[in-house]
Design an enzyme around this catalytic site. Structure first.
Site, mmCIF file in Angstrom:
data_model
loop_
_atom_site.group_PDB
_atom_site.id
_atom_site.type_symbol
_atom_site.label_atom_id
_atom_site.label_comp_id
_atom_site.label_asym_id
_atom_site.label_seq_id
_atom_site.Cartn_x
_atom_site.Cartn_y
_atom_site.Cartn_z
ATOM 1 N N LYS A 22 -0.598 -13.441 -3.715
ATOM 2 C CA LYS A 22 0.589 -14.296 -3.755
ATOM 3 C C LYS A 22 0.966 -14.802 -5.152
ATOM 4 O O LYS A 22 2.099 -15.266 -5.362
ATOM 5 C CB LYS A 22 0.384 -15.519 -2.830
ATOM 6 C CG LYS A 22 0.471 -15.178 -1.364
ATOM 7 C CD LYS A 22 1.900 -14.913 -0.929
ATOM 8 C CE LYS A 22 2.014 -14.222 0.398
ATOM 9 N NZ LYS A 22 2.608 -12.890 0.329
ATOM 10 N N PRO A 63 -6.911 -15.066 -5.161
ATOM 11 C CA PRO A 63 -6.150 -13.811 -5.153
ATOM 12 C C PRO A 63 -5.959 -13.160 -3.781
ATOM 13 O O PRO A 63 -5.043 -12.351 -3.631
ATOM 14 C CB PRO A 63 -6.971 -12.901 -6.074
ATOM 15 C CG PRO A 63 -8.332 -13.493 -6.112
ATOM 16 C CD PRO A 63 -8.167 -14.959 -5.926
ATOM 17 N N TYR A 77 -8.726 -4.499 3.309
ATOM 18 C CA TYR A 77 -9.478 -5.746 3.158
ATOM 19 C C TYR A 77 -10.686 -5.678 4.083
ATOM 20 O O TYR A 77 -10.526 -5.535 5.293
ATOM 21 C CB TYR A 77 -8.623 -6.946 3.566
ATOM 22 C CG TYR A 77 -7.474 -7.244 2.625
ATOM 23 C CD1 TYR A 77 -6.282 -6.532 2.688
ATOM 24 C CD2 TYR A 77 -7.586 -8.263 1.673
ATOM 25 C CE1 TYR A 77 -5.232 -6.818 1.825
ATOM 26 C CE2 TYR A 77 -6.534 -8.550 0.814
ATOM 27 C CZ TYR A 77 -5.367 -7.830 0.890
ATOM 28 O OH TYR A 77 -4.326 -8.108 0.044
ATOM 29 N N TYR A 100 2.359 -12.095 4.642
ATOM 30 C CA TYR A 100 1.962 -11.108 3.631
ATOM 31 C C TYR A 100 3.175 -10.496 2.943
ATOM 32 O O TYR A 100 3.214 -10.364 1.712
ATOM 33 C CB TYR A 100 1.092 -10.013 4.261
ATOM 34 C CG TYR A 100 0.263 -9.276 3.245
ATOM 35 C CD1 TYR A 100 -1.106 -9.481 3.145
ATOM 36 C CD2 TYR A 100 0.844 -8.382 2.352
ATOM 37 C CE1 TYR A 100 -1.862 -8.814 2.188
ATOM 38 C CE2 TYR A 100 0.107 -7.717 1.393
ATOM 39 C CZ TYR A 100 -1.251 -7.942 1.323
ATOM 40 O OH TYR A 100 -1.992 -7.295 0.371
ATOM 41 N N HIS A 115 4.378 0.250 0.760
ATOM 42 C CA HIS A 115 3.357 0.245 1.806
ATOM 43 C C HIS A 115 3.900 -0.465 3.045
ATOM 44 O O HIS A 115 4.400 -1.583 2.943
ATOM 45 C CB HIS A 115 2.097 -0.488 1.326
ATOM 46 C CG HIS A 115 1.298 0.287 0.326
ATOM 47 N ND1 HIS A 115 0.002 -0.008 0.020
ATOM 48 C CD2 HIS A 115 1.611 1.378 -0.414
ATOM 49 C CE1 HIS A 115 -0.457 0.850 -0.885
ATOM 50 N NE2 HIS A 115 0.519 1.698 -1.169
HETATM 51 C C1 DHB Z 1 -4.643 -6.899 -5.315
HETATM 52 C C2 DHB Z 1 -5.053 -8.167 -5.450
HETATM 53 C C3 DHB Z 1 -5.098 -8.973 -4.354
HETATM 54 O O1 DHB Z 1 -5.472 -10.230 -4.459
HETATM 55 C C4 DHB Z 1 -4.756 -8.519 -3.115
HETATM 56 O O2 DHB Z 1 -4.819 -9.344 -2.055
HETATM 57 C C5 DHB Z 1 -4.330 -7.253 -2.982
HETATM 58 C C6 DHB Z 1 -4.277 -6.423 -4.090
HETATM 59 C C7 DHB Z 1 -4.589 -6.023 -6.511
HETATM 60 O O3 DHB Z 1 -4.887 -6.494 -7.610
HETATM 61 O O4 DHB Z 1 -4.266 -4.847 -6.363
#
Ligand code: DHB
Length: 366
Positions: free
Chosen positions: A267, A263, A171, A355, A44
């Site tokens: 990371k 999450p 997001y 990121y 991506h």
């Molecule tokens: C996923 C989890 C995340 O915390 C994130 O920021 C992006 C993707 C995932 O589980 O796909």
């Protein structure tokens, strides 16, 4: 020697993270386990931030010349297990470590395997046994500093057999709370909704989940989120947690045994891989030259990155979630921050640089 509490089948199918930084991909490739990842991973070049009914793309490739790869953690685990067994190094599955002794002199681990107790003497112990493992508690509490934050919300996550509604991760900030569209493959969507920390999953039948996702992710252009069979549902609590130091004598803590990130920003797995990289380099140096110096620097080297990832994950979490009792002032601050992050090249670059993963070898940065 690897002691794994669960069965091979369990660790190869347990659904966890799925987003790999470019540096993580490079390490896996350089370690000889990148072949399937390169073939099946989805590269991506950016992500979308959505708010006020509009999407805004953060173009990683344009901003920092790097990308991320979507490849499920359990697939990485499968590749690592196959590689290790391939060169006939053992992994003891369903072997439960019970106790660690004398980690500052001649470490020993007592473990249960095949219905009997065993003991192994070690040069070093890599504590990769997660937040609830025995390694961190083996250290007297008075010698540990814990830095912690709990968030007043959680994520309700699903896996569904339906092609992702967008080809990049999305997001979303919405007055009703955060939502995230992610994926595990071109056929499997991974979606999350912000919910209460004590949310009962029973209150979320599939239809309600899809409806709420559609409400939060709606755009002025008429974004369409198709539903499909949900085959996994769960609640993820959100917390930030850091242990310092991350080493005691010959015992080293790695990944979730030492730190937890919320999450948002994906990371956790990447940070664990970064710890492994630092420890591996220290061990190689020791066995090559007898020098313990790089191992002595383990905590300092790891924590510099850990805290930067903590800051990034905390910032993404704060920007994108609704906190209890937020008023219109807070709501407008969220919107202003998102507007700034998506319109200012400087701010977008900050997000992109973190990121895709901060570089490993830039003195002062990592
Ligand atoms: C996923 C989890 C995340 O915390 C994130 O920021 C992006 C993707 C995932 O589980 O796909």
């Amino acid at each position: 020697m690897v002691l794994e509490r669960h069965s091979r089948e369990y660790v190869e199918t347990r659904v966890r993270a799925g987003v790999l930084e470019q540096g993580t991909v490079d390490i896996l490739r350089d370690s000889g386990v990148g072949e399937r990842l390169e073939r099946e991973g989805l590269q991506h070049q950016g992500v979308e931030l959505r708010f006020g009914g509009q999407g805004h793309r953060i173009d990683f490739q344009d901003l920092v010349g790097k990308s991320i790869t979507v490849y499920a953690q359990q697939e990485v685990v499968k590749d690592l297990i196959a590689a290790r067994l391939g060169y006939e190094a053992p992994i003891y599955f369903e072997a439960e470590a019970m106790q660690i002794q004398e980690y500052d002199a001649q470490p020993r681990i007592q473990y249960q395997f095949d219905g009997t107790s065993h003991e192994i003497a070690c040069d070093f112990i890599a504590g990769c046994d997660g937040f609830h493992g025995i390694c961190r508690p083996a250290i007297p509490a008075g010698q540990l500093q814990i830095h912690e934050r709990h968030y007043p919300f959680a994520w309700l996550g699903i896996l569904a057999h339906v092609p992702p509604a967008s080809h990049e991760l999305t997001y979303t900030y919405h007055e009703r709370g955060f939502a995230l569209l992610s994926m595990r493959s071109l056929e499997v969507s991974r979606l999350y909704l912000q919910c209460a920390p004590d949310e009962n999953i029973e209150n979320w039948p599939d239809d309600r989940i899809w409806q709420e996702l559609r409400t939060r992710m709606a755009t002025q252009e008429g974004f369409v989120l198709r539903d499909g069979p949900i085959f996994q549902k769960g609640i993820t609590p959100m917390r930030s947690f850091v242990t310092s130091p991350m080493q005691f004598g010959k015992l080293f803590l790695l990944g979730d045994a030492a730190h937890i990130v919320p999450p948002t920003g994906a990371k956790g797995l990447n940070l664990a891989v970064a710890d492994v990289r630092v420890l591996t380099r220290g061990l190689v140096e020791f066995y090559k030259t007898g020098s313990l110096e790089p191992l002595r620097q383990y905590t300092e080297r790891c924590l510099r990155r850990v805290w930067k990832c903590q800051r990034f994950s905390w910032w993404m979490t704060s920007m994108l979630h609704r906190f209890p009792n937020e008023d219109s002032f807070s709501h407008n601050i969220h919107l202003a921050e998102l507007d700034y992050v998506t319109r200012s090249r400087a701010a977008s670059t900050t997000l992109a640089e973190n990121y895709v993963g901060l570089p490993f070898d830039t003195p002062g940065l990592f």
